[in-house]
Design a protein around this motif. Structure first.
Motif, PDB file in Angstrom:
ATOM      1  N   LEU A  96       0.875  -1.170   0.000  1.00  0.00           N
ATOM      2  CA  LEU A  96       0.000   0.000   0.000  1.00  0.00           C
ATOM      3  C   LEU A  96       0.911   1.219   0.000  1.00  0.00           C
ATOM      4  CD1 LEU A  96      -2.661   1.488   0.050  1.00  0.00           C
ATOM      5  CD2 LEU A  96      -2.783   1.110   2.513  1.00  0.00           C
ATOM      6  N   TYR A  97       1.039   1.815  -1.158  1.00  0.00           N
ATOM      7  CA  TYR A  97       1.941   2.954  -1.347  1.00  0.00           C
ATOM      8  C   TYR A  97       1.160   4.096  -1.971  1.00  0.00           C
ATOM      9  CZ  TYR A  97       5.710  -0.411  -0.645  1.00  0.00           C
ATOM     10  OH  TYR A  97       6.541  -1.367  -0.135  1.00  0.00           O
ATOM     11  N   CYS A  98       1.216   5.256  -1.324  1.00  0.00           N
ATOM     12  CA  CYS A  98       0.566   6.454  -1.859  1.00  0.00           C
ATOM     13  C   CYS A  98       1.577   7.585  -1.912  1.00  0.00           C
ATOM     14  CB  CYS A  98      -0.612   6.877  -0.986  1.00  0.00           C
ATOM     15  SG  CYS A  98      -2.097   5.950  -1.298  1.00  0.00           S
ATOM     16  N   LEU A  99       1.744   8.131  -3.107  1.00  0.00           N
ATOM     17  CA  LEU A  99       2.593   9.307  -3.244  1.00  0.00           C
ATOM     18  C   LEU A  99       1.827  10.562  -2.875  1.00  0.00           C
ATOM     19  CD1 LEU A  99       4.442   8.437  -6.583  1.00  0.00           C
ATOM     20  CD2 LEU A  99       5.146   7.984  -4.216  1.00  0.00           C
ATOM     21  N   ARG A 100       0.508  10.464  -2.893  1.00  0.00           N
ATOM     22  CA  ARG A 100      -0.382  11.580  -2.544  1.00  0.00           C
ATOM     23  C   ARG A 100      -0.964  11.242  -1.175  1.00  0.00           C
ATOM     24  NH1 ARG A 100      -5.915  11.417  -5.357  1.00  0.00           N
ATOM     25  NH2 ARG A 100      -4.767   9.847  -6.495  1.00  0.00           N
ATOM     26  N   THR A 101      -0.607  12.008  -0.152  1.00  0.00           N
ATOM     27  CA  THR A 101      -1.065  11.700   1.201  1.00  0.00           C
ATOM     28  C   THR A 101      -1.980  12.800   1.723  1.00  0.00           C
ATOM     29  OG1 THR A 101       0.895  12.728   2.168  1.00  0.00           O
ATOM     30  CG2 THR A 101       1.025  10.366   1.722  1.00  0.00           C
ATOM     31  N   GLY A 102      -2.727  12.454   2.764  1.00  0.00           N
ATOM     32  CA  GLY A 102      -3.590  13.424   3.413  1.00  0.00           C
ATOM     33  C   GLY A 102      -4.898  13.701   2.697  1.00  0.00           C
ATOM     34  N   GLN A 103      -5.224  12.914   1.663  1.00  0.00           N
ATOM     35  CA  GLN A 103      -6.459  13.124   0.915  1.00  0.00           C
ATOM     36  C   GLN A 103      -7.435  11.956   1.048  1.00  0.00           C
ATOM     37  OE1 GLN A 103      -5.592  14.321  -3.138  1.00  0.00           O
ATOM     38  NE2 GLN A 103      -3.844  15.511  -2.474  1.00  0.00           N
ATOM     39  N   GLY A 104      -7.113  10.988   1.913  1.00  0.00           N
ATOM     40  CA  GLY A 104      -8.019   9.865   2.146  1.00  0.00           C
ATOM     41  C   GLY A 104      -7.916   8.737   1.141  1.00  0.00           C
ATOM     42  N   VAL A 105      -6.973   8.809   0.216  1.00  0.00           N
ATOM     43  CA  VAL A 105      -6.869   7.757  -0.808  1.00  0.00           C
ATOM     44  C   VAL A 105      -6.413   6.449  -0.180  1.00  0.00           C
ATOM     45  CG1 VAL A 105      -5.840   7.079  -3.009  1.00  0.00           C
ATOM     46  CG2 VAL A 105      -6.400   9.471  -2.584  1.00  0.00           C
ATOM     47  N   GLY A 106      -5.420   6.507   0.695  1.00  0.00           N
ATOM     48  CA  GLY A 106      -4.951   5.298   1.371  1.00  0.00           C
ATOM     49  C   GLY A 106      -6.064   4.636   2.161  1.00  0.00           C
ATOM     50  N   LYS A 107      -6.878   5.428   2.840  1.00  0.00           N
ATOM     51  CA  LYS A 107      -8.011   4.888   3.607  1.00  0.00           C
ATOM     52  C   LYS A 107      -9.006   4.224   2.674  1.00  0.00           C
ATOM     53  CE  LYS A 107     -11.873   6.087   6.647  1.00  0.00           C
ATOM     54  NZ  LYS A 107     -12.129   4.682   6.792  1.00  0.00           N
ATOM     55  N   ARG A 108      -9.305   4.875   1.552  1.00  0.00           N
ATOM     56  CA  ARG A 108     -10.267   4.286   0.622  1.00  0.00           C
ATOM     57  C   ARG A 108      -9.728   2.991   0.009  1.00  0.00           C
ATOM     58  NH1 ARG A 108     -10.910   9.784  -0.663  1.00  0.00           N
ATOM     59  NH2 ARG A 108     -10.017   9.549  -2.747  1.00  0.00           N
ATOM     60  N   LEU A 109      -8.434   2.950  -0.265  1.00  0.00           N
ATOM     61  CA  LEU A 109      -7.843   1.699  -0.752  1.00  0.00           C
ATOM     62  C   LEU A 109      -7.944   0.615   0.313  1.00  0.00           C
ATOM     63  CD1 LEU A 109      -4.708   3.061  -2.618  1.00  0.00           C
ATOM     64  CD2 LEU A 109      -6.537   1.701  -3.648  1.00  0.00           C
ATOM     65  N   LEU A 110      -7.608   0.949   1.548  1.00  0.00           N
ATOM     66  CA  LEU A 110      -7.676  -0.032   2.631  1.00  0.00           C
ATOM     67  C   LEU A 110      -9.109  -0.493   2.864  1.00  0.00           C
ATOM     68  CD1 LEU A 110      -5.639  -1.456   4.355  1.00  0.00           C
ATOM     69  CD2 LEU A 110      -5.897   0.331   6.071  1.00  0.00           C
ATOM     70  N   ASP A 111     -10.075   0.409   2.709  1.00  0.00           N
ATOM     71  CA  ASP A 111     -11.487   0.014   2.809  1.00  0.00           C
ATOM     72  C   ASP A 111     -11.830  -1.021   1.743  1.00  0.00           C
ATOM     73  OD1 ASP A 111     -11.883   1.682   4.986  1.00  0.00           O
ATOM     74  OD2 ASP A 111     -12.882   3.260   3.833  1.00  0.00           O
ATOM     75  N   LYS A 112     -11.246  -0.874   0.523  1.00  0.00           N
ATOM     76  CA  LYS A 112     -11.442  -1.881  -0.537  1.00  0.00           C
ATOM     77  C   LYS A 112     -10.916  -3.232  -0.074  1.00  0.00           C
ATOM     78  CE  LYS A 112     -12.986   0.241  -4.343  1.00  0.00           C
ATOM     79  NZ  LYS A 112     -14.319  -0.063  -4.813  1.00  0.00           N
ATOM     80  N   ALA A 113      -9.754  -3.225   0.558  1.00  0.00           N
ATOM     81  CA  ALA A 113      -9.155  -4.476   1.033  1.00  0.00           C
ATOM     82  C   ALA A 113     -10.023  -5.134   2.104  1.00  0.00           C
ATOM     83  CB  ALA A 113      -7.749  -4.218   1.576  1.00  0.00           C
ATOM     84  N   LYS A 114     -10.676  -4.329   2.926  1.00  0.00           N
ATOM     85  CA  LYS A 114     -11.505  -4.861   4.022  1.00  0.00           C
ATOM     86  C   LYS A 114     -12.837  -5.427   3.528  1.00  0.00           C
ATOM     87  CE  LYS A 114      -9.711  -1.773   7.631  1.00  0.00           C
ATOM     88  NZ  LYS A 114     -10.045  -0.619   8.506  1.00  0.00           N
ATOM     89  N   GLU A 115     -13.288  -4.980   2.343  1.00  0.00           N
ATOM     90  CA  GLU A 115     -14.597  -5.416   1.836  1.00  0.00           C
ATOM     91  C   GLU A 115     -14.661  -6.937   1.744  1.00  0.00           C
ATOM     92  OE1 GLU A 115     -15.352  -3.542  -1.939  1.00  0.00           O
ATOM     93  OE2 GLU A 115     -15.549  -1.557  -1.030  1.00  0.00           O
ATOM     94  N   GLY A 116     -15.689  -7.525   2.403  1.00  0.00           N
ATOM     95  CA  GLY A 116     -15.906  -8.961   2.334  1.00  0.00           C
ATOM     96  C   GLY A 116     -14.949  -9.781   3.178  1.00  0.00           C
ATOM     97  N   ARG A 117     -14.135  -9.132   3.976  1.00  0.00           N
ATOM     98  CA  ARG A 117     -13.176  -9.855   4.821  1.00  0.00           C
ATOM     99  C   ARG A 117     -13.431  -9.515   6.288  1.00  0.00           C
ATOM    100  NH1 ARG A 117      -9.927  -8.308   0.317  1.00  0.00           N
ATOM    101  NH2 ARG A 117      -8.978 -10.137  -0.655  1.00  0.00           N
ATOM    102  N   ASP A 118     -13.062 -10.440   7.170  1.00  0.00           N
ATOM    103  CA  ASP A 118     -13.151 -10.147   8.592  1.00  0.00           C
ATOM    104  C   ASP A 118     -11.774 -10.099   9.239  1.00  0.00           C
ATOM    105  OD1 ASP A 118     -12.493 -12.830   8.627  1.00  0.00           O
ATOM    106  OD2 ASP A 118     -14.316 -13.483   9.624  1.00  0.00           O
TER     107      ASP A 118
END
Length: 143
Positions: free
Chosen positions: A76-98
């Protein structure tokens, strides 16, 4: 930006994913120059069929790879920080998983703070696995 800018990656994105990691490593000030972009791209291309890979930006400036069998966030690498992109990517990873787990480099305190905010807890410390040379912290998330 239209939508969240996140989409499934294709093999055409591999070079951008390698560029993102390479650029991120150069910006850290503590990450050694371990692999050239071409070798990074080769490793990503090799793993690609067995991973869920997402990118954000046009051209991509954020990249996430998840092993769907092991529930491991491998990158999980973001060159653009502080805009919530990393969180949204991590939310994708969490979808359907416990459960998810990952490792983050010991000196990367910003990432550790981010993962703790996202519900991950430290579960151990591990020596580097080649080609890495920096020790890592294992973190896990439970739904």
């Amino acid at each position: 930006m239209a939508g969240d800018g996140i989409r499934r990656a294709s093999l055409d994105d591999v070079k951008d994913c390698a560029r993102i990691i390479w650029t991120w490593a150069k910006q850290t000030g503590w990450m050694p120059d371990e692999l050239p972009q071409e070798e990074l791209a080769g490793l990503i291309r090799e793993a690609f069929p067995n991973r869920d890979v997402w990118v954000a930006g046009d051209p991509p400036d954020c990249y996430m790879s998840v092993d769907p069998v092991e529930n491991k966030v491998g990158a999980l690498y973001c060159l653009r920080t502080g805009q919530g992109v990393g969180k949204r990517l991590l939310d994708k990873a969490k979808e359907g998983r416990d459960h998810l787990w990952l490792t983050t480099h010991e000196p990367n305190v910003d990432a550790q703070r981010f993962y703790r905010r996202e519900g991950f807890i430290e579960t151990g410390r591990e020596p580097p696995v080649p080609p890495d040379t920096v020790p890592v912290i294992r973190m896990e998330w439970q739904a």
